[in-house]
Design a protein around this motif. Structure first.
Motif, mmCIF file in Angstrom:
data_model
loop_
_atom_site.group_PDB
_atom_site.id
_atom_site.type_symbol
_atom_site.label_atom_id
_atom_site.label_comp_id
_atom_site.label_asym_id
_atom_site.label_seq_id
_atom_site.Cartn_x
_atom_site.Cartn_y
_atom_site.Cartn_z
ATOM 1 N N GLN A 252 -9.299 5.924 -2.632
ATOM 2 C CA GLN A 252 -8.089 6.314 -3.355
ATOM 3 C C GLN A 252 -6.860 5.547 -2.866
ATOM 4 O OE1 GLN A 252 -7.899 8.103 -6.203
ATOM 5 N NE2 GLN A 252 -10.111 7.891 -5.990
ATOM 6 N N VAL A 253 -6.742 5.373 -1.565
ATOM 7 C CA VAL A 253 -5.608 4.611 -1.017
ATOM 8 C C VAL A 253 -5.690 3.157 -1.471
ATOM 9 C CG1 VAL A 253 -4.530 3.754 1.095
ATOM 10 C CG2 VAL A 253 -5.266 6.138 0.950
ATOM 11 N N THR A 254 -6.885 2.570 -1.423
ATOM 12 C CA THR A 254 -7.082 1.187 -1.846
ATOM 13 C C THR A 254 -6.815 1.041 -3.339
ATOM 14 O OG1 THR A 254 -8.673 0.851 -0.074
ATOM 15 C CG2 THR A 254 -8.748 -0.704 -1.905
ATOM 16 N N LEU A 255 -7.330 1.970 -4.127
ATOM 17 C CA LEU A 255 -7.090 1.944 -5.567
ATOM 18 C C LEU A 255 -5.594 2.059 -5.863
ATOM 19 C CD1 LEU A 255 -8.280 1.838 -8.389
ATOM 20 C CD2 LEU A 255 -8.588 4.317 -8.272
ATOM 21 N N GLY A 256 -4.902 2.880 -5.112
ATOM 22 C CA GLY A 256 -3.450 3.002 -5.280
ATOM 23 C C GLY A 256 -2.737 1.689 -5.025
ATOM 24 N N ALA A 257 -3.192 0.948 -4.025
ATOM 25 C CA ALA A 257 -2.588 -0.356 -3.733
ATOM 26 C C ALA A 257 -2.844 -1.338 -4.862
ATOM 27 C CB ALA A 257 -3.139 -0.904 -2.423
ATOM 28 N N TYR A 258 -4.087 -1.362 -5.365
ATOM 29 C CA TYR A 258 -4.414 -2.288 -6.453
ATOM 30 C C TYR A 258 -3.642 -1.933 -7.729
ATOM 31 C CZ TYR A 258 -8.380 -3.823 -3.572
ATOM 32 O OH TYR A 258 -9.167 -4.310 -2.572
ATOM 33 N N PHE B 249 -14.177 0.831 -0.488
ATOM 34 C CA PHE B 249 -13.404 -0.350 -0.885
ATOM 35 C C PHE B 249 -14.040 -1.030 -2.102
ATOM 36 C CE2 PHE B 249 -12.714 0.423 3.593
ATOM 37 C CZ PHE B 249 -11.336 0.584 3.602
ATOM 38 N N ALA B 250 -15.348 -1.123 -2.132
ATOM 39 C CA ALA B 250 -16.047 -1.702 -3.288
ATOM 40 C C ALA B 250 -15.820 -0.823 -4.524
ATOM 41 C CB ALA B 250 -17.533 -1.847 -2.992
ATOM 42 N N ARG B 251 -15.864 0.485 -4.344
ATOM 43 C CA ARG B 251 -15.634 1.398 -5.458
ATOM 44 C C ARG B 251 -14.229 1.232 -6.023
ATOM 45 N NH1 ARG B 251 -16.864 7.337 -3.907
ATOM 46 N NH2 ARG B 251 -15.940 6.307 -2.153
ATOM 47 N N ALA B 252 -13.239 1.032 -5.141
ATOM 48 C CA ALA B 252 -11.858 0.845 -5.592
ATOM 49 C C ALA B 252 -11.717 -0.428 -6.420
ATOM 50 C CB ALA B 252 -10.905 0.816 -4.391
ATOM 51 N N VAL C 232 0.890 -1.167 0.000
ATOM 52 C CA VAL C 232 0.000 0.000 0.000
ATOM 53 C C VAL C 232 0.926 1.214 0.000
ATOM 54 C CG1 VAL C 232 -1.832 1.220 1.220
ATOM 55 C CG2 VAL C 232 -1.710 -1.282 1.343
ATOM 56 N N PRO C 233 1.109 1.850 -1.180
ATOM 57 C CA PRO C 233 2.072 2.951 -1.256
ATOM 58 C C PRO C 233 1.831 4.054 -0.227
ATOM 59 C CG PRO C 233 1.410 2.297 -3.453
ATOM 60 C CD PRO C 233 0.516 1.568 -2.488
ATOM 61 N N ALA C 234 0.583 4.386 0.052
ATOM 62 C CA ALA C 234 0.281 5.454 1.000
ATOM 63 C C ALA C 234 0.710 5.116 2.421
ATOM 64 C CB ALA C 234 -1.212 5.771 0.972
ATOM 65 N N LEU C 235 0.857 3.831 2.714
ATOM 66 C CA LEU C 235 1.248 3.403 4.056
ATOM 67 C C LEU C 235 2.673 2.889 4.123
ATOM 68 C CD1 LEU C 235 -1.949 1.417 5.132
ATOM 69 C CD2 LEU C 235 -1.355 3.783 5.671
ATOM 70 N N GLY C 236 3.238 2.526 2.972
ATOM 71 C CA GLY C 236 4.581 1.964 2.963
ATOM 72 C C GLY C 236 4.660 0.602 3.613
ATOM 73 N N GLU D 203 -14.112 -1.894 -8.181
ATOM 74 C CA GLU D 203 -14.794 -1.652 -9.459
ATOM 75 C C GLU D 203 -13.938 -0.809 -10.391
ATOM 76 O OE1 GLU D 203 -18.592 0.076 -8.574
ATOM 77 O OE2 GLU D 203 -19.232 -1.674 -7.422
ATOM 78 N N GLU D 204 -13.343 0.249 -9.856
ATOM 79 C CA GLU D 204 -12.531 1.120 -10.682
ATOM 80 C C GLU D 204 -11.252 0.428 -11.157
ATOM 81 O OE1 GLU D 204 -10.555 5.547 -10.541
ATOM 82 O OE2 GLU D 204 -12.261 5.105 -9.246
#
Length: 83
Positions: free
Chosen positions: A39-45, A74-77, A6-10, A79-80
């Motif tokens: 956004q954080v979840t999407l960044g990880a994916y 989380f569901a939105r991430a 998770v880039p935002a968390l390292g 889907e996106e």
């Protein structure tokens, strides 16, 4: 399941909605943070998807419980990222 960074968390986490929810805010229902959590979840994916070809090329596995935790971020991430 493999872990993703998770880039935002390292840090790394198993890529499932609940696991991300737990590391991001202790699994507290915070609908007002839905956009941030998405956004954080999407960044990880996205980071996991982009690193696969350069790494061991293992399939990317993402788990989703199809819940609307914290406003559905989380569901939105998921889907996106699948779009």
């Amino acid at each position: 399941m493999p872990t993703v960074t998770v880039p935002a968390l390292g840090r790394t986490v198993v890529p499932m909605g609940y696991n991300l929810w737990f590391v991001l805010n202790g699994a507290k229902d915070q609908p007002a943070r839905a956009d941030e959590l998405a956004q954080v979840t999407l960044g990880a994916y996205r980071a996991a998807y982009e690193s696969a070809p350069a790494g061991n090329r293992a399939p990317l596995v993402v788990g989703n419980h199809f819940n609307d935790w914290s406003g559905g971020g989380f569901a939105r991430a998921v889907e996106e990222s699948m779009g």
